[in-house]
Motif scaffolding. Structure first.
Motif, PDB file in Angstrom:
ATOM      1  N   THR A  19     107.454  57.371  28.428  1.00 42.95           N
ATOM      2  CA  THR A  19     107.882  58.754  28.242  1.00 42.95           C
ATOM      3  C   THR A  19     107.581  59.195  26.816  1.00 42.95           C
ATOM      4  O   THR A  19     107.378  58.371  25.924  1.00 42.95           O
ATOM      5  N   CYS A  20     107.569  60.498  26.621  1.00 42.05           N
ATOM      6  CA  CYS A  20     107.424  61.037  25.268  1.00 42.05           C
ATOM      7  C   CYS A  20     108.092  62.400  25.202  1.00 42.05           C
ATOM      8  O   CYS A  20     108.425  62.990  26.217  1.00 42.05           O
ATOM      9  N   ALA A  21     108.269  62.883  23.974  1.00 42.17           N
ATOM     10  CA  ALA A  21     108.865  64.192  23.736  1.00 42.17           C
ATOM     11  C   ALA A  21     107.850  65.066  23.005  1.00 42.17           C
ATOM     12  O   ALA A  21     107.435  64.737  21.896  1.00 42.17           O
ATOM     13  N   PHE A  22     107.433  66.144  23.650  1.00 40.38           N
ATOM     14  CA  PHE A  22     106.560  67.143  23.033  1.00 40.38           C
ATOM     15  C   PHE A  22     107.441  68.024  22.156  1.00 40.38           C
ATOM     16  O   PHE A  22     108.275  68.772  22.648  1.00 40.38           O
ATOM     17  N   THR A  23     107.267  67.889  20.858  1.00 36.17           N
ATOM     18  CA  THR A  23     108.094  68.603  19.892  1.00 36.17           C
ATOM     19  C   THR A  23     107.200  69.473  19.025  1.00 36.17           C
ATOM     20  O   THR A  23     106.088  69.080  18.673  1.00 36.17           O
ATOM     21  N   THR A  24     107.686  70.658  18.703  1.00 35.60           N
ATOM     22  CA  THR A  24     106.945  71.554  17.815  1.00 35.60           C
ATOM     23  C   THR A  24     107.856  72.041  16.700  1.00 35.60           C
ATOM     24  O   THR A  24     109.079  71.893  16.770  1.00 35.60           O
ATOM     25  N   GLY A  47     107.883  56.037  24.285  1.00 34.36           N
ATOM     26  CA  GLY A  47     107.516  54.648  24.521  1.00 34.36           C
ATOM     27  C   GLY A  47     107.812  54.239  25.947  1.00 34.36           C
ATOM     28  O   GLY A  47     108.095  55.082  26.802  1.00 34.36           O
ATOM     29  N   ASN A  48     107.762  52.953  26.195  1.00 29.80           N
ATOM     30  CA  ASN A  48     107.969  52.421  27.539  1.00 29.80           C
ATOM     31  C   ASN A  48     109.431  52.500  27.947  1.00 29.80           C
ATOM     32  O   ASN A  48     110.335  52.304  27.127  1.00 29.80           O
ATOM     33  N   VAL A  60     115.068  59.811  24.699  1.00 29.95           N
ATOM     34  CA  VAL A  60     116.075  60.019  23.653  1.00 29.95           C
ATOM     35  C   VAL A  60     116.153  58.788  22.747  1.00 29.95           C
ATOM     36  O   VAL A  60     116.146  58.899  21.518  1.00 29.95           O
ATOM     37  N   ARG A  61     116.196  57.604  23.354  1.00 37.10           N
ATOM     38  CA  ARG A  61     116.274  56.360  22.580  1.00 37.10           C
ATOM     39  C   ARG A  61     115.046  56.164  21.711  1.00 37.10           C
ATOM     40  O   ARG A  61     115.148  55.884  20.508  1.00 37.10           O
ATOM     41  N   GLU A  62     113.867  56.310  22.289  1.00 36.39           N
ATOM     42  CA  GLU A  62     112.626  56.084  21.545  1.00 36.39           C
ATOM     43  C   GLU A  62     112.470  57.071  20.385  1.00 36.39           C
ATOM     44  O   GLU A  62     112.090  56.679  19.278  1.00 36.39           O
ATOM     45  N   VAL A  63     112.748  58.332  20.614  1.00 36.09           N
ATOM     46  CA  VAL A  63     112.631  59.332  19.538  1.00 36.09           C
ATOM     47  C   VAL A  63     113.605  59.014  18.416  1.00 36.09           C
ATOM     48  O   VAL A  63     113.258  59.074  17.234  1.00 36.09           O
ATOM     49  N   ARG A  64     114.828  58.632  18.771  1.00 29.87           N
ATOM     50  CA  ARG A  64     115.819  58.283  17.754  1.00 29.87           C
ATOM     51  C   ARG A  64     115.369  57.044  16.962  1.00 29.87           C
ATOM     52  O   ARG A  64     115.440  57.019  15.739  1.00 29.87           O
ATOM     53  N   GLU A  65     114.871  56.016  17.662  1.00 25.12           N
ATOM     54  CA  GLU A  65     114.422  54.804  16.987  1.00 25.12           C
ATOM     55  C   GLU A  65     113.209  55.065  16.081  1.00 25.12           C
ATOM     56  O   GLU A  65     113.111  54.490  15.004  1.00 25.12           O
TER      57      GLU A  65
END
Length: 157
Positions: A19-24, A47-48, A60-65
């Motif tokens: 997964t990923c987060a498209f952020t602008t 990430g995975n 949420v976890r991956e973006v925070r990490e």
């Protein structure tokens, strides 16, 4: 005749879900992170998906990490990315969520995990077109379009 479960599972595609987060930024310019694994690669936080984890929880976890930023709100799916098996890797299924808008202050406050990323950049789509490999740019442009129209995109490679 129906196969036993173990035999049936052998006939199905197996793969990795990421997964990923498209952020602008507030002007709609994509925010991307430079990978330590391949300095030519710019990517979104993500990430995975871990075993037993839901895709949005993973995002949420991956973006925070990776950045120290915490995503808020309900998940909004912007895209589904399917990658066929290649180079010994199984199929990969990516889910791209809307990571929202970041203010300049929030972008400046991002704290990158040095084991994952070395730099944060914010550029217009035209600038990213010149920087990114064509397939990566196509993903960025598709996610920007999905956010703009409210219609999730499907990409396959």
């Amino acid at each position: 005749m129906q196969l036993p479960l173990a035999e049936h599972l052998k006939t199905l595609t197996h793969g990795i879900v990421w997964t990923c987060a498209f952020t602008t930024d507030t002007a709609g310019r994509p925010v991307m992170l430079k990978s330590v694994y391949d300095p030519e690669v710019w990517q979104f936080g993500g990430g995975n998906v871990d075993h037993g984890e839901h895709p949005w929880e993973s995002t949420v976890r991956e973006v925070r990490e990776e950045t120290g930023h915490t995503l808020h709100g309900e998940p909004r799916l912007l895209g589904v990315i399917f990658q066929t098996p290649a180079d010994g890797w199984p199929a990969k299924l990516g889910l791209a969520f809307d990571g929202g808008l970041l203010t300049a202050r929030q972008i400046d406050a991002l704290v990158l995990d040095p084991a994952e990323h070395t730099e944060v950049r914010v550029h217009t789509l035209d600038d990213w077109r010149r920087i990114l490999a064509p397939a990566r740019y196509a993903l960025v442009a598709a996610l920007a379009e999905a956010r703009r129209t409210g219609t999730a995109q499907y990409l396959a490679a």
